[in-house]
Scaffold this motif. Structure first.
Motif, PDB file in Angstrom:
ATOM      1  N   ALA A 210       0.838  -1.206   0.000  1.00 10.80           N
ATOM      2  CA  ALA A 210       0.000   0.000   0.000  1.00 10.80           C
ATOM      3  C   ALA A 210       0.871   1.253   0.000  1.00 10.80           C
ATOM      4  N   SER A 211       1.957   1.236   0.813  1.00  8.30           N
ATOM      5  CA  SER A 211       2.861   2.387   0.841  1.00  8.30           C
ATOM      6  C   SER A 211       3.462   2.634  -0.538  1.00  8.30           C
ATOM      7  N   LEU A 212       3.842   1.535  -1.211  1.00  7.88           N
ATOM      8  CA  LEU A 212       4.387   1.671  -2.564  1.00  7.88           C
ATOM      9  C   LEU A 212       3.352   2.288  -3.493  1.00  7.88           C
ATOM     10  N   ALA A 213       2.095   1.805  -3.387  1.00  7.08           N
ATOM     11  CA  ALA A 213       1.028   2.346  -4.245  1.00  7.08           C
ATOM     12  C   ALA A 213       0.847   3.836  -3.982  1.00  7.08           C
ATOM     13  N   MET A 214       0.895   4.230  -2.701  1.00  6.75           N
ATOM     14  CA  MET A 214       0.740   5.645  -2.354  1.00  6.75           C
ATOM     15  C   MET A 214       1.856   6.494  -2.953  1.00  6.75           C
ATOM     16  N   LEU A 215       3.109   6.030  -2.757  1.00 11.28           N
ATOM     17  CA  LEU A 215       4.236   6.804  -3.265  1.00 11.28           C
ATOM     18  C   LEU A 215       4.174   6.886  -4.789  1.00 11.28           C
ATOM     19  N   THR A 216       3.733   5.785  -5.438  1.00  7.66           N
ATOM     20  CA  THR A 216       3.565   5.816  -6.891  1.00  7.66           C
ATOM     21  C   THR A 216       2.526   6.871  -7.268  1.00  7.66           C
ATOM     22  N   GLY A 217       1.376   6.819  -6.574  1.00  9.39           N
ATOM     23  CA  GLY A 217       0.315   7.775  -6.884  1.00  9.39           C
ATOM     24  C   GLY A 217       0.764   9.202  -6.638  1.00  9.39           C
ATOM     25  N   TYR A 218       1.505   9.390  -5.546  1.00  7.17           N
ATOM     26  CA  TYR A 218       1.989  10.704  -5.158  1.00  7.17           C
ATOM     27  C   TYR A 218       2.946  11.264  -6.213  1.00  7.17           C
ATOM     28  N   SER A 219       3.721  10.369  -6.854  1.00  5.27           N
ATOM     29  CA  SER A 219       4.671  10.830  -7.868  1.00  5.27           C
ATOM     30  C   SER A 219       3.978  11.049  -9.199  1.00  5.27           C
TER      31      SER A 219
ATOM     32  N   ALA D 141      10.470  11.989 -21.069  1.00  2.71           N
ATOM     33  CA  ALA D 141      10.502  12.936 -19.950  1.00  2.71           C
ATOM     34  C   ALA D 141      10.640  12.200 -18.611  1.00  2.71           C
ATOM     35  N   ILE D 142       9.912  11.070 -18.469  1.00  2.02           N
ATOM     36  CA  ILE D 142      10.025  10.292 -17.227  1.00  2.02           C
ATOM     37  C   ILE D 142      11.440   9.742 -17.100  1.00  2.02           C
ATOM     38  N   PHE D 143      11.986   9.267 -18.235  1.00  2.00           N
ATOM     39  CA  PHE D 143      13.331   8.690 -18.239  1.00  2.00           C
ATOM     40  C   PHE D 143      14.367   9.746 -17.836  1.00  2.00           C
ATOM     41  N   GLN D 144      14.211  10.955 -18.373  1.00  3.55           N
ATOM     42  CA  GLN D 144      15.138  12.043 -18.047  1.00  3.55           C
ATOM     43  C   GLN D 144      15.084  12.402 -16.568  1.00  3.55           C
ATOM     44  N   SER D 145      13.910  12.279 -15.944  1.00  7.06           N
ATOM     45  CA  SER D 145      13.769  12.740 -14.559  1.00  7.06           C
ATOM     46  C   SER D 145      13.913  11.602 -13.551  1.00  7.06           C
ATOM     47  N   ARG D 146      14.231  10.370 -14.018  1.00  7.46           N
ATOM     48  CA  ARG D 146      14.242   9.210 -13.112  1.00  7.46           C
ATOM     49  C   ARG D 146      15.215   9.378 -11.954  1.00  7.46           C
ATOM     50  N   ARG D 147      16.402   9.935 -12.203  1.00  8.12           N
ATOM     51  CA  ARG D 147      17.373  10.052 -11.114  1.00  8.12           C
ATOM     52  C   ARG D 147      16.923  11.069 -10.072  1.00  8.12           C
ATOM     53  N   LYS D 148      16.390  12.191 -10.560  1.00  7.22           N
ATOM     54  CA  LYS D 148      15.890  13.211  -9.634  1.00  7.22           C
ATOM     55  C   LYS D 148      14.755  12.646  -8.786  1.00  7.22           C
ATOM     56  N   ILE D 149      13.840  11.885  -9.420  1.00  4.06           N
ATOM     57  CA  ILE D 149      12.706  11.302  -8.691  1.00  4.06           C
ATOM     58  C   ILE D 149      13.230  10.319  -7.630  1.00  4.06           C
ATOM     59  N   LEU D 150      14.262   9.541  -7.986  1.00  6.65           N
ATOM     60  CA  LEU D 150      14.828   8.578  -7.034  1.00  6.65           C
ATOM     61  C   LEU D 150      15.409   9.287  -5.813  1.00  6.65           C
ATOM     62  N   VAL D 151      16.187  10.340  -6.069  1.00  9.41           N
ATOM     63  CA  VAL D 151      16.749  11.128  -4.962  1.00  9.41           C
ATOM     64  C   VAL D 151      15.619  11.612  -4.057  1.00  9.41           C
ATOM     65  N   PHE D 152      14.521  12.082  -4.682  1.00  9.97           N
ATOM     66  CA  PHE D 152      13.373  12.572  -3.941  1.00  9.97           C
ATOM     67  C   PHE D 152      12.752  11.465  -3.075  1.00  9.97           C
ATOM     68  N   PHE D 153      12.584  10.259  -3.642  1.00 10.95           N
ATOM     69  CA  PHE D 153      12.021   9.128  -2.910  1.00 10.95           C
ATOM     70  C   PHE D 153      12.843   8.804  -1.673  1.00 10.95           C
ATOM     71  N   PHE D 154      14.140   8.804  -1.892  1.00 11.53           N
ATOM     72  CA  PHE D 154      15.109   8.547  -0.856  1.00 11.53           C
ATOM     73  C   PHE D 154      14.901   9.495   0.325  1.00 11.53           C
ATOM     74  N   LEU D 157      11.720   8.823   2.235  1.00  8.79           N
ATOM     75  CA  LEU D 157      11.827   7.671   3.127  1.00  8.79           C
ATOM     76  C   LEU D 157      12.552   8.029   4.419  1.00  8.79           C
ATOM     77  N   ILE D 158      13.618   8.825   4.316  1.00  9.14           N
ATOM     78  CA  ILE D 158      14.348   9.245   5.517  1.00  9.14           C
ATOM     79  C   ILE D 158      13.435  10.067   6.423  1.00  9.14           C
ATOM     80  N   PHE D 159      12.698  11.019   5.813  1.00 11.25           N
ATOM     81  CA  PHE D 159      11.765  11.825   6.591  1.00 11.25           C
ATOM     82  C   PHE D 159      10.707  10.948   7.253  1.00 11.25           C
ATOM     83  N   PHE D 163       9.994  11.003  11.208  1.00  7.34           N
ATOM     84  CA  PHE D 163       8.654  11.368  11.682  1.00  7.34           C
ATOM     85  C   PHE D 163       7.975  10.161  12.351  1.00  7.34           C
ATOM     86  N   GLY D 164       8.107   8.981  11.725  1.00  2.00           N
ATOM     87  CA  GLY D 164       7.467   7.778  12.252  1.00  2.00           C
ATOM     88  C   GLY D 164       7.974   7.439  13.654  1.00  2.00           C
TER      89      GLY D 164
END
Lengths: 272, 272, 272, 272
Positions: A210-219, D141-154, D157-159, D163-164
């Motif tokens: 579910a978390s993966l689905a959320m992050l996918t949707g969020y992106s 466009a998605i391919f060009q932004s894949r690295r930036k999106i990955l950094v963002f995901f990272f 997850l840390i946040f 927070f959790g």
């Protein structure tokens, strides 16, 4: 003489160029909005028996008004059959028919459903929208991006099917995921970040998926936004470039500009 | 002599150019924030009888402070009536009146409602915002896109009405869709992707329509974003182009640039 | 000789240019991630008494490893006091201290809370982020838009206060709006389109105000997006323009370009 | 002669250039969509014993069809082993295997799980997507932004971890935050603005932290949107610049343009 009346009526009812034509449109839109409000009050006060006769009067009032409008439209149309078969011709008919049918049939509960067809009349209000220059720019940008948005929708549905099936397996009927369509419904609720919470994952693995689905949707919410923004920026640039100075021939002036920023002469804006 | 005092007071209270004027604004904003905090504590501790007298003292303290400010503003205004009738003049009066009324009337529960008008004072804080150059750029971009956003709101409301009426038919009072206005409320909760979950579709067809509403909402969130982004990018470009090199006359320098990127001379930034 | 060891250790532990320095960073980051995973398992399995001793061993293992690292960092720092007082120095100390304190005090329940400070170590992982060129572009864009985002936050908080106070009045404690701070919490949940549904408006007027808050939130989500997008597009354009052909002097080449698109000569990319 | 048949079959099954090849792809995609629909009905009607034999027939029908397709693909592949080991080769096998296994084993409940592997076939539909020019632009466009999106995901997850952990401390198991992983799940639900409401903060401090997490999530939704929009605008600009007039050599024409806007000669569009 009679033809003259028809032409005059046509100008008022279908046209928007004359003051009378504009007035007719504005009055019609307010009448439609009022009839929709009446429908709303109807649904709120349904249980209150004392108000029933008054609601009935109001309903008949709007039905008579829209019947007259429908008759007038048929009367003055140059091509009557074309109007009757058109999108708005059918809606106009559907919105008055149900009230008359209550005279013949008494199964009121079923007719109430058809009566709501009247809400479709609200689409006539869109006619008002076309007056505004801003709306045209927006519509053009939406029109330009329609194929990209469709491709995006398609991809979202495939993802929803795959995620939904996975969750159906992982969580199962015990946790509310009673069937694949229901799981797909849950996935759409999650991916679009609506998140009702009527169905929620209970198992740890289900929560990870579910978390993966959320992050996918969020992106991927970025995708339609990106498409639309890029197209709109493009349309705005094009609009700017359409403005050309008659004196020095340069383009690229702001929409609100009154003088050419290069030679200073007054801009007689002409789009070409 | 007296006029001199009035002019001086006017500069302090209404002006922001002198150090005293700035200090007054900052102190005022902190006082307003404190009074709002006091209101919040009030609502939290209402049930605690032991604290009631202290809360009462605090309330009277802020009322007296704001009364003095109101009196000073009227005193030093060049055009007193204009101030009293202005937006902030009315708010200033409304925020002190309720406390005095408690001396006359004892229906405290009703006055508590009016007392909350004091929160409106918080809008004075917006004055602070205008100091910042960034805010001006944002406000200009919002101002430029206001008509497009309004058209968009209009379309969302029409969609909400049609979707809401459909759901009222499909789900009915048994599943929580007790009236059309309530169904429209549900539709807005869904389209904006808020999704409380207090009302949720239960029938399969209702869930399909709800999914469509969600996907629609998820896509059209792009529209205000697109409008605002395109306008902001436009404003930022305009701001850049307004910076012109005094030596070679070229434009298009970055906001933070210190030297012309074409001729290397120092940029004495002047907007024209 | 000893100094030589210190310099060498410094290069490994603090530096990232040598292969050994990189290896140390990577090993450290994996160790931190593992220790965070251990903490998570800890919280999951807490109730399982049989596993308690093993979890204890793991905790001491990580504590010893991080203590050694902390000691080595102090030992090889050229300016020891500066490291100890630095942000990471304090975090490094805080993340090992709690385990040692359990030897002295036995109030384990309270210490568990401090033990979680170890999670803060995860911020060291950000060091990895700085390796990536993409991250720098993003950070620059975020940095450029920080003031605009702050102004936006400020405005959102003011709106939340006003909307929250209104809802407190309209709905009241009976419908879950027990105090103004709680109403403001509800408003933030609504404006950000999170929508838990733990507190929902029940009165018709409350639902109208809530719908307005939702539509406001739905629209102003555009503002940070617009700000960031415009700044990022700006940064990407600047980066493009920084690439200059050494042969013909033209700028504006794509980041991935190998040859000048105007004169065809090889691009020796040099930023200036 | 036989080879001729293989080549012809290969063109039909794997190719998309001949009319027969296109027809095969379209028929295949509809068959896959139908089989997925059958799976869905299966999950809905599972409990209805009377329908069981019919559902069984439908399942065997699709299994036989996909088996024939699998056999034909192996038969006509120039390099058979390469196909069998390819991504789609494995999916094709996995989607027919489970039905055959039900003949050997009778543990139907376990096989139902494997049967859902058939859903993966839906990815074949993506082949259709590649036909559309719009999709290519989006994918680039998605391919060009894949690295930036990955950094963002990272970073997200840390946040979420920090927070959790904080919420686990503040709220504790009594309020539903039973473990750190579950708290991280809650944080992701909150940051992505999904907001199920199955776990909600109950303490005042927890609600303050939750509000911060929401505002953070609400703002950083801007980051992937900004990245993608900027890249898409870039791709659209590049595409425009690729169109060059053969007569006067100028670039920058709109995608839909038919004539050069500078010299008026017909554009024979050739990308270079």
């Amino acid at each position: 003489m009679k033809n003259n009346l028809r032409t005059r009526l046509y100008e008022i009812i279908f046209g928007t160029d004359t003051p009378a034509g504009k007035l007719f449109d504005v009055v019609l839109i307010y009448t439609i909005l009022l009839s929709v409000c009446a429908l709303m009050f109807d649904s709120v006060l349904e249980s209150d028996a004392g108000l029933a006769p008054y609601l009935n009067y109001i309903e008949w009032f709007f039905t008579v008004v829209f019947t007259l409008e429908y008759a007038a439209r048929i009367y003055c149309s140059p091509n009557r059959w074309a109007y009757i078969k058109s999108y708005f011709g059918i809606i106009d008919l559907l919105s008055i028919l149900p009230t008359y049918l209550t005279l013949v049939f008494s199964g009121a509960s079923y007719l109430l459903i058809i009566r709501l067809l009247r809400v479709l009349r609200i689409f006539r209000v869109f006619k008002l929208v076309a007056y505004l220059q801003e709306a045209n720019l927006l519509i053009r940008a939406i029109f330009q991006s329609r194929r990209k948005i469709l491709v995006f929708f398609f991809v979202v549905l495939i993802f929803a099917t795959v995620f939904g099936s996975m969750m159906y397996l992982l969580e199962g009927p015990a946790n509310g995921f009673t069937s694949i369509p229901r799981s797909i419904y849950w996935t759409i609720v999650t991916i679009t970040t609506v998140g009702y919470g009527d169905i929620t994952p209970q198992t740890p693995l289900g929560q990870v998926i579910a978390s993966l689905a959320m992050l996918t949707g969020y992106s991927i919410i970025a995708v339609p936004t990106g498409i639309f923004t890029a197209e709109l920026a493009n349309e705005m640039r094009l609009e700017r470039e359409m403005i050309k100075c008659a004196n020095c021939g340069r383009r690229g002036h702001e929409r609100a500009a009154k003088f050419c920023s290069h030679c200073g002469s007054h801009l007689n804006i002409h789009h070409d």
